[in-house]
Each structure stands twice: as structure tokens, then as C-alpha cells.
Scaffold this active site. Structure first.
Site, PDB file in Angstrom:
ATOM      1  N   ALA A   1      13.354  36.093 -53.682  1.00  0.00           N
ATOM      2  CA  ALA A   1      14.452  36.411 -52.781  1.00  0.00           C
ATOM      3  C   ALA A   1      15.528  37.265 -53.437  1.00  0.00           C
ATOM      4  O   ALA A   1      16.404  37.781 -52.747  1.00  0.00           O
ATOM      5  CB  ALA A   1      15.069  35.117 -52.254  1.00  0.00           C
TER       6      ALA A   1
ATOM      7  N   GLY B   1      11.726  41.480 -57.207  1.00  0.00           N
ATOM      8  CA  GLY B   1      10.278  41.539 -57.108  1.00  0.00           C
ATOM      9  C   GLY B   1       9.699  41.997 -58.423  1.00  0.00           C
ATOM     10  O   GLY B   1      10.388  42.622 -59.240  1.00  0.00           O
ATOM     11  N   ARG B   2       8.440  41.676 -58.647  1.00  0.00           N
ATOM     12  CA  ARG B   2       7.793  42.092 -59.888  1.00  0.00           C
ATOM     13  C   ARG B   2       6.306  42.312 -59.614  1.00  0.00           C
ATOM     14  O   ARG B   2       5.739  41.698 -58.696  1.00  0.00           O
ATOM     15  CB  ARG B   2       7.981  41.057 -60.988  1.00  0.00           C
ATOM     16  CG  ARG B   2       7.413  39.704 -60.673  1.00  0.00           C
ATOM     17  CD  ARG B   2       8.143  38.600 -61.392  1.00  0.00           C
ATOM     18  NE  ARG B   2       9.505  38.496 -60.941  1.00  0.00           N
ATOM     19  CZ  ARG B   2       9.893  37.811 -59.858  1.00  0.00           C
ATOM     20  NH1 ARG B   2       8.991  37.195 -59.116  1.00  0.00           N
ATOM     21  NH2 ARG B   2      11.145  37.763 -59.504  1.00  0.00           N
TER      22      ARG B   2
ATOM     23  N   GLY C   1       8.796  32.449 -47.886  1.00  0.00           N
ATOM     24  CA  GLY C   1       8.252  32.186 -46.561  1.00  0.00           C
ATOM     25  C   GLY C   1       9.237  32.472 -45.444  1.00  0.00           C
ATOM     26  O   GLY C   1      10.305  33.040 -45.653  1.00  0.00           O
TER      27      GLY C   1
ATOM     28  N   HIS D   1       2.428  32.252 -49.896  1.00  0.00           N
ATOM     29  CA  HIS D   1       3.741  31.648 -50.066  1.00  0.00           C
ATOM     30  C   HIS D   1       3.920  31.408 -51.555  1.00  0.00           C
ATOM     31  O   HIS D   1       3.062  30.818 -52.212  1.00  0.00           O
ATOM     32  CB  HIS D   1       3.860  30.341 -49.291  1.00  0.00           C
ATOM     33  CG  HIS D   1       5.261  29.811 -49.259  1.00  0.00           C
ATOM     34  ND1 HIS D   1       5.820  29.147 -50.318  1.00  0.00           N
ATOM     35  CD2 HIS D   1       6.227  29.887 -48.315  1.00  0.00           C
ATOM     36  CE1 HIS D   1       7.069  28.814 -50.025  1.00  0.00           C
ATOM     37  NE2 HIS D   1       7.346  29.261 -48.805  1.00  0.00           N
ATOM     38  N   ASP D   2       5.031  31.870 -52.103  1.00  0.00           N
ATOM     39  CA  ASP D   2       5.169  31.830 -53.560  1.00  0.00           C
ATOM     40  C   ASP D   2       5.085  30.414 -54.117  1.00  0.00           C
ATOM     41  O   ASP D   2       4.597  30.211 -55.236  1.00  0.00           O
ATOM     42  CB  ASP D   2       6.452  32.536 -54.028  1.00  0.00           C
ATOM     43  CG  ASP D   2       7.707  32.088 -53.302  1.00  0.00           C
ATOM     44  OD1 ASP D   2       7.664  31.084 -52.561  1.00  0.00           O
ATOM     45  OD2 ASP D   2       8.755  32.751 -53.471  1.00  0.00           O
TER      46      ASP D   2
ATOM     47  N   ASN E   1      12.767  20.984 -49.419  1.00  0.00           N
ATOM     48  CA  ASN E   1      13.552  22.117 -49.914  1.00  0.00           C
ATOM     49  C   ASN E   1      14.906  21.628 -50.404  1.00  0.00           C
ATOM     50  O   ASN E   1      15.599  20.886 -49.699  1.00  0.00           O
ATOM     51  CB  ASN E   1      13.776  23.139 -48.793  1.00  0.00           C
ATOM     52  CG  ASN E   1      12.548  23.960 -48.492  1.00  0.00           C
ATOM     53  OD1 ASN E   1      12.368  25.042 -49.003  1.00  0.00           O
ATOM     54  ND2 ASN E   1      11.677  23.421 -47.641  1.00  0.00           N
TER      55      ASN E   1
ATOM     56  N   GLY F   1      11.729  29.966 -62.721  1.00  0.00           N
ATOM     57  CA  GLY F   1      12.841  30.431 -63.544  1.00  0.00           C
ATOM     58  C   GLY F   1      13.706  29.314 -64.079  1.00  0.00           C
ATOM     59  O   GLY F   1      14.256  29.410 -65.187  1.00  0.00           O
TER      60      GLY F   1
END
Length: 513
Positions: A28, A31-32, A96, A251-252, A311, A421
Site C-alpha cells: 500500500a 511496490g517492488r 486486497g 492477496h499479499d 485485521n 516489514g
């Protein structure tokens, strides 16, 4: 005879083939594109392109700059070819709930709207007046959050964009369509929408009809590991690649859970990034009334598993605080602030990390101060104290979710795996171990990219087996750090009781009866 060739009459069973694949991993905030190499017992990940993912506010509408994202993907794929030579496959994962709409010609209708946009304010309550919460949960198994796709679509009802739309694609599927020209919906991301029947394994046509959402918008479903398509000619020319695109856990979090290095245990994880996803990997959904009351979600994982999770607001609280301080010319380097936060008094101030007041972008330290004052606490007096407040509050939110996941599923856990992270934040990892009273294993950091790579590697024959074999490979190749619980558990019990006594704005705003 050539050395190693099979003798006459002997059938050869070749092992997995070494391969390099390209993983597009979109978060969010950035990006990589990563190159993953799988060769026998070796797993290597190399970042070849990283680019910012900054939403844009346009006339009070918060939108994703999807063309900038696509340009970053193309640049990364070209860099992947330079780094790795032949690439056997390309896979895409992202956050998502957000989507793009295509018109009759296949053209995108406007930028995708950001899930933090205010358009869904009050919409969830309107939808639940039509479809009762218990009925919706029994079908979708999805946690009630105003950001869910179902509520975004309800907010867009009657809009010119939705009226003109013929196809809806989640973000990874939209990018896959631009790369290949092929339309489809990957299962793990589809299951976050609130419009997927988690028991039947299909889109819910009945729910769409009840809400006036056009069913033909939703394309056929794909499973992780299935082919998406071959690169279109213009993409192949731009990137220099000829690799096919493969569906991964798009979905990550689904990809992140693949790389959780659990071993012979119920897989308990905290996928810690802008959001924190806290829960268990289960063989089937938990659709009890107690699970609905606790606002747990049942999203599809790789290989038919269920991500039973909640979440939690996550590192967003820190990210927005750092951004605010940077805007005001104050020190905004987390590595510099963490030692002071570690020394700051524990539990001096606590907030409910899931309070909706923290959802939108803005001055996070000011909001934290306001919530502390509203609950009779002295607001944090300096930056280190704000960071400590956030970390203590997140650890308590993790504790609450881990305990609830065990109670609701009937599964006991021995270890919490913290990936993403946040696994680099030693203070947060230790506080999480202390709060949960369980060992925390931190790593891998690039969990989503690794899970993306592993599913592709299996699809192209570079890896055999299931989730257990994938996780064996992660444990053998990734540095993991173990944090043991320390301190007095009773202090965390007291802090949890204290926080439980504060007004529950999060529950009032997000958990209808």
C-alpha cells in the site's frame, strides 16, 4: 554412454529443475519486483526495482495512481530480465479489496479508488439493513470492515462508472490483464471482497442480486499455480521477456502465509506491514456466531487452506506519524526513534489500534493524543513516547487477536511467526512476545515476495511438494530471529484490562449486532 544417462530399460525420474521467476509484490506504500531463484535446496531473492505507491487526492477522491504502478511493474520486469536472463514465470500479488472497472472495449474506467477514501462512510450500515450481518457472515465469512469491496460497490451504486462497467478486476488481476490480455479472478483476492461464498467456493450470485450488483462483472476464478496467460507482444517488446504469467496467492497476505516458516505446528502468524493480519492457517472456515462477534475473517489461502484472521491497523500508525513529523520538520527516522521508545515507560498511554479514527490519512500523533485525552490518560509528551504508545498498543492488539483465534478455532499455538516489514522492528517483536506470552519467530521480511516465488517455482517444476516443503525451503535459506517472552505477564494482563475499559469506538463503528 554419457555420464549420468539412464541405462537401457530404466525409467528416468528427473528432479525439480532450477528456475528464476519474477515476483511483482505491491504494497500500500511501495511496490517492488524481485527475482527469485530456486535451485534444489537453495532459495535466493533479489530486488531489482522498487518504486513508491503514492495515492493521489483528486477533488476529495483518494485514488490509486494505477498507471504509475504499471510503469513500475514494466520497468521492474525489464530489470528482472537483465538480472536473471531467461525468466520462467511472472506472478503478481497486492493488497486486497480494491478493484478497477473495464468498459465494453476492455478499457479502464478511471483510476481505482483507494480503500481509505471516505465514500464508504455509513455505507456498511445501509448494506446490512438489506442483508443481515449474520446472513452475510454465514456466506462470506469475511470480517466486517467499511473498506470491503462489497461496501465500495454499494457506495458506487448508480455511478456512471459502475453503469458503464462490464468487468471488475482486483488489482493483481487488472495488471495481469494488461500484461496478457486475459481476464480472470484469482481466488485468494476474490475471497476478500465479501461477495465470495466461502463454503461453495464460488461467487455469490444471490448476494449480488440482493444488493443490485451486476453478477456479470465478476470473471471466472483461478487458483494459485494456474496459468494467467502469455505476455502480449507490446509487453514482451518493452520488457524483453517471453515468460508466462502465473496466478499466485495474489492477496499479499496469502503469499506471505506461504512463506511462514512453521514446522509441524498450527501456523500462527502476524503478517506485519501497513496492515497487520493476525491469525491461523486452518483447513476450513470458522463461521460460528462467536467468530462473527469477534469480527474474524475467513479468507482463502494457497492449497485450499483458510486464513482465519483479524485485521489490525498495523504499521500504518507509525508510518503516518513519521510522515506528519517529517511534514513539520521534526526527526522522522524510525531507527533513531526506536531506542528512545524502548526506554520510555511501558503502558504510559494506550489506544485501541483498531479504532476507526486512525483509518484515514492525517495527523496521527494528534489523533493519538485526542484518544488518550478522551479516555482519561495523559497524552504522550514527545516522539519517543508516541512510538512507545503505538508499539505497546499494537502488541496488545496482537495479543487479543492471537488469544481469540485460538479460542474460536479450538487450536492451541506454541509459537507466533511475525513476518513482513515489522519483523525488522526488534522492539515490536519483543513486546509481542511479552504480550502474547509466546516465543516470536521474526522473519522473513519479504514474506509476500517469497510466497509469490515459491508458488511460481512449483508451477514451473523447480520445486515439488506442498506448503510443508515450501516452508522447509524458507527455514533452510532465511535468517530467523527468535524472541522469548520476558518480564511480568501480570503487567500485560493489567494493561489489557485497562484498555478493555476504554470506550470501544472501533466496535461501535465496525461490528453491528
Amino acid at each position: 554412454m554419457t555420464e549420468g544417462a539412464p541405462r537401457s530399460g530404466v525409467v528416468s525420474h528427473p528432479g525439480p529443475r532450477p528456475a528464476a521467476v519474477a515476483a511483482v509484490d505491491l504494497g500500500a506504500s511501495s511496490g517492488r519486483v524481485m527475482v527469485g531463484r530456486v535451485d534444489g535446496e537453495r532459495l535466493q531473492l533479489t530486488e531489482v526495482n522498487r518504486f513508491p505507491n503514492d495515492p493521489v487526492l483528486v477533488r476529495n477522491s483518494l485514488q490509486w495512481d494505477i498507471l504509475a504502478i504499471y510503469r513500475g511493474v514494466l520497468d521492474g520486469l525489464r530489470a528482472a530480465g537483465r538480472e536473471a536472463g531467461p525468466v520462467a514465470s511472472i506472478g503478481i500479488d497486492s493488497w486486497g479489496v480494491d478493484y478497477g472497472l473495464l468498459d465494453e472495449s476492455g478499457a479502464l474506467i478511471g483510476n481505482p479508488i483507494h480503500y481509505r477514501d471516505a465514500r464508504t462512510t455509513g455505507v456498511m450500515e445501509q448494506v446490512l439493513a438489506v442483508v443481515p450481518p449474520a446472513e452475510l457472515y454465514a456466506m462470506s465469512g469475511v470480517q466486517l470492515l467499511p473498506i470491503n469491496t462489497i461496501f465500495q460497490l454499494a457506495a458506487a451504486s448508480g455511478s456512471p462508472a459502475l453503469l458503464a462497467a462490464r468487468t471488475l478486476l482486483m488489482i493483481p488481476d487488472l495488471l495481469g490483464y494488461w500484461l496478457t490480455g486475459e481476464i480472470g479472478a484469482e481466488l485468494t483476492n476474490a475471497s476478500t471482497t465479501g461477495l465470495y461464498d466461502v463454503r461453495a467456493g464460488t461467487w455469490s450470485g444471490d448476494l449480488m442480486a440482493a444488493l443490485g450488483i451486476p453478477g456479470p462483472l465478476f470473471p471466472p476464478l483461478r487458483r494459485p499455480g494456474e496459468p494467467v496467460g502469455v505476455l502480449a507482444a507490446d509487453v514482451a517488446n518493452r520488457t524483453g521477456l517471453t515468460a508466462p504469467v502465473t496466478a499466485v496467492g495474489s492477496h499479499d497476505t496469502a503469499s506471505a502465509v506461504v512463506s511462514v516458516p512453521a514446522e509441524g505446528e498450527t501456523c500462527c502468524y502476524i503478517s506485519c506491514g501497513t496492515w497487520s493480519l493476525v491469525g491461523l492457517e486452518l483447513p476450513g472456515p470458522v463461521l460460528s456466531e462467536a467468530s462473527r462477534g469477534a469480527n474474524f475473517t475467513n479468507e482463502v489461502g494457497v492449497d485450499g487452506t483458510i486464513r482465519f484472521l483479524r485485521n489490525v491497523m498495523g504499521l500504518w500508525l507509525l508510518q503516518e506519524s513519521l510522515r506528519t513529523w517529517n511534514d513539520h520538520g521534526l526527526p522522522a527516522d524510525l531507527a533513531t526513534l526506536l531506542p528512545g521508545a524502548a526506554r520510555a515507560p511501558a503502558f504510559a498511554a494506550l489506544v485501541d489500534a483498531d479504532d476507526p479514527v486512525f483509518l484515514a490519512p492525517g495527523d496521527m500523533p494528534a489523533r493519538i493524543a485526542e484518544r488518550c485525552a478522551a479516555t482519561g490518560q495523559t497524552p504522550p509528551e514527545n516522539q519517543a513516547a508516541v512510538v512507545r504508545c503505538i508499539l505497546d498498543s499494537l502488541a496488545l492488539a496482537y495479543r487479543r487477536a492471537v488469544q481469540a483465534a485460538q479460542e474460536l478455532s479450538g487450536r492451541a499455538v506454541e509459537t507466533v511467526h511475525l513476518v513482513g516489514g515489522g519483523s525488522r522492528n526488534a522492539v515490536l517483536c519483543q513486546l509481542t512476545a511479552d504480550a502474547c506470552g509466546l516465543p516470536v519467530v521474526a522473519g522473513p521480511v519479504e514474506a509476500s515476495a517469497l510466497g509469490n516465488v515459491l508458488v511460481q517455482a512449483r508451477a514451473v517444476g523447480a520445486l515439488a511438494g506442498g506448503l510443508a516443503e515450501m516452508r522447509d525451503l524458507v527455514r533452510a535459506n532465511v535468517v530467523l530471529i527468535r524472541y522469548q517472552p520476558t518480564g511480568d505477564r501480570r503487567q500485560w494482563d493489567a494493561a489489557a484490562r485497562r484498555l478493555a475499559g476504554a470506550p470501544k469506538a472501533a466496535l461501535e463503528g465496525a461490528l453491528p449486532a
